[in-house]
Design an enzyme around this catalytic site. Structure first.
Site, PDB file in Angstrom:
ATOM      1  N   LYS A  13       0.833  -1.207   0.000  1.00  0.00           N
ATOM      2  CA  LYS A  13       0.000   0.000   0.000  1.00  0.00           C
ATOM      3  C   LYS A  13       0.859   1.245   0.000  1.00  0.00           C
ATOM      4  O   LYS A  13       2.025   1.229   0.423  1.00  0.00           O
ATOM      5  CB  LYS A  13      -0.941   0.033   1.216  1.00  0.00           C
ATOM      6  N   PRO A  23       9.043  -4.071  -0.429  1.00  0.00           N
ATOM      7  CA  PRO A  23      10.213  -3.694   0.384  1.00  0.00           C
ATOM      8  C   PRO A  23      10.007  -3.978   1.873  1.00  0.00           C
ATOM      9  O   PRO A  23       8.925  -3.750   2.404  1.00  0.00           O
ATOM     10  CB  PRO A  23      10.337  -2.187   0.126  1.00  0.00           C
ATOM     11  N   ALA A  82      10.350  -3.439   5.849  1.00  0.00           N
ATOM     12  CA  ALA A  82      10.416  -2.275   6.764  1.00  0.00           C
ATOM     13  C   ALA A  82      10.478  -0.967   5.988  1.00  0.00           C
ATOM     14  O   ALA A  82      11.246  -0.066   6.292  1.00  0.00           O
ATOM     15  CB  ALA A  82      11.618  -2.384   7.726  1.00  0.00           C
ATOM     16  N   GLY A 126       7.594   0.965   4.970  1.00  0.00           N
ATOM     17  CA  GLY A 126       6.428   1.844   5.035  1.00  0.00           C
ATOM     18  C   GLY A 126       5.400   1.507   3.969  1.00  0.00           C
ATOM     19  O   GLY A 126       4.533   2.308   3.641  1.00  0.00           O
ATOM     20  N   MET A 127       5.481   0.281   3.435  1.00  0.00           N
ATOM     21  CA  MET A 127       4.529  -0.134   2.397  1.00  0.00           C
ATOM     22  C   MET A 127       3.699  -1.330   2.830  1.00  0.00           C
ATOM     23  O   MET A 127       3.042  -1.986   2.005  1.00  0.00           O
ATOM     24  CB  MET A 127       5.263  -0.447   1.107  1.00  0.00           C
ATOM     25  N   GLY A 176       4.517  -4.357   3.950  1.00  0.00           N
ATOM     26  CA  GLY A 176       4.922  -5.701   3.517  1.00  0.00           C
ATOM     27  C   GLY A 176       4.629  -6.758   4.580  1.00  0.00           C
ATOM     28  O   GLY A 176       4.111  -7.834   4.272  1.00  0.00           O
ATOM     29  N   GLY A 177       4.937  -6.455   5.827  1.00  0.00           N
ATOM     30  CA  GLY A 177       4.675  -7.409   6.919  1.00  0.00           C
ATOM     31  C   GLY A 177       3.177  -7.622   7.110  1.00  0.00           C
ATOM     32  O   GLY A 177       2.727  -8.748   7.370  1.00  0.00           O
ATOM     33  N   SER A 178       2.411  -6.555   6.951  1.00  0.00           N
ATOM     34  CA  SER A 178       0.953  -6.673   7.066  1.00  0.00           C
ATOM     35  C   SER A 178       0.399  -7.510   5.921  1.00  0.00           C
ATOM     36  O   SER A 178      -0.543  -8.287   6.095  1.00  0.00           O
ATOM     37  CB  SER A 178       0.311  -5.283   7.052  1.00  0.00           C
ATOM     38  N   ASP A 231      -2.528  -2.133   9.747  1.00  0.00           N
ATOM     39  CA  ASP A 231      -2.559  -2.101   8.279  1.00  0.00           C
ATOM     40  C   ASP A 231      -3.024  -3.420   7.659  1.00  0.00           C
ATOM     41  O   ASP A 231      -3.145  -3.513   6.434  1.00  0.00           O
ATOM     42  CB  ASP A 231      -1.157  -1.795   7.726  1.00  0.00           C
TER      43      ASP A 231
END
Ligand code: C5P
Length: 310
Positions: A12, A104, A106, A108-109, A111-113, A146
């Site tokens: 996102k 990417p 960590a 701010g997009m 990715g982990g979520s 997120d």
């Protein structure tokens, strides 16, 4: 016979990220507008009969994303998603999880979520839970602010912690260039820096409502107007923690991006282009100016989390 189920979840970008003062529970009230981008995290789930969970992480073929630093244990959000789903549905089977990273790390997009959202969808199918989309969304909100948007995709306004979603109208396709840094920024650290600056100012950050210009630009499919309207209250805090991001924003401006902004809590910088060709030209300029460790292009809005065939 065990079968492997695959799901993919989008990255996102926040077109608006307006942040209010920290609440008693440590979270900040947000008014945000999310757009899902066609950069994907893929999670494969293969059921095990012994109740164990295992996790492997790889980088998707051809992606410049760096998977170093992604935890491989129960602290990974995909693992937590599998545990929560098993607990909720009384599943005694385990699962082998394999993440193919395309977002990417960590950065701010989200990715982990996206890993959590894809793991929920893949495990729900692999374990044949019969979970509804609503049940998955409720679990997503418990996993992180997120995660519900990663499940939902498209364009949405997020209120509360960012997890109370309302779909937003959007017309056409928007083309983005994403300049990433190998060194990540910690989301809690960026919010802490926001708190420190807010205390110094002793006033609320901005008007606490959805920005009308962003909504109009989305509905008109107008990249130039959207680029001029992007706003992120975490940009100042991210820049003070990583001042060299200023050079990325300057380079995007020099390449005549419609607008450029730190994505979420950073450090990825997202630059909006007028067209796919313009995005490629901006990407070439950013690569040549050596202000980022990797440069990707993507477009949005992309769909939410879905099952995919091999
Ligand atoms: O929910 P999630 O685990 O993704 O959030 C990570 C951290 O980001 C939180 O622990 C909190 O420090 C910060 N955060 C916040 N306000 C939000 C969302 C996240 O302060 N609305």
């Amino acid at each position: 016979m065990t079968r492997t189920v695959r799901a993919k979840a989008p990255a996102k970008v926040n077109l608006q990220l307006t942040v209010g003062p920290r609440r008693a529970d440590g979270y900040h009230p947000l008014v945000t507008v999310f757009q899902a981008l066609d950069l994907w995290e893929v999670v494969e789930a293969t059921p095990r009969t012994d109740g164990e969970i295992t996790l492997a992480v790889e980088v998707a073929a051809g992606s410049p994303v760096d998977a170093a630093g992604v935890p491989l244990d129960h602290t990974n959000l995909a693992w937590k998603a599998a545990e929560l789903l098993a607990r909720t549905f009384g599943i005694t089977d385990g699962v082998d999880l394999r993440i193919l990273k395309g977002v990417p790390t960590a950065g701010g997009m989200a990715g982990g979520s996206a890993d959590a959202a894809a793991a929920l969808v893949a495990c729900a199918e692999a374990w044949d839970t019969g979970a509804t989309r609503g049940e998955l969304a409720a679990m997503a909100a418990r996993l992180g602010a997120d995660v519900p948007f990663s499940l939902h995709g498209h364009t949405a306004v997020g209120l509360g912690r960012g997890d109370e979603l309302t779909p937003a109208m959007s017309h056409g396709e928007f083309h983005w260039v994403l300049a990433t840094q190998t060194e990540g920024l910690s989301t809690p650290a960026v919010f802490q820096e926001f708190d420190r600056r807010l205390e110094a100012r002793e006033q609320a950050a901005s008007d606490f409502e959805v920005d009308g210009a962003i909504m109009r630009a989305l509905m008109a499919g107008d990249a130039v107007a959207l680029g001029q309207s992007l706003l992120n209250d975490l940009e100042g805090p991210a820049l003070s923690l990583m001042p060299r991001l200023e050079e990325v924003l300057d380079a995007a401006e020099a390449a005549e991006a419609c607008g450029a902004i730190v994505s979420g809590s950073g450090p990825t910088v997202a630059a909006l282009a007028r067209s796919r060709q313009h995005a490629l030209a901006i990407a070439a300029h950013l690569r040549a100016s050596k202000v980022a460790d990797a440069v990707l292009t993507a477009s949005g809005p992309a769909s939410g989390t879905m099952l995919v065939q091999e």
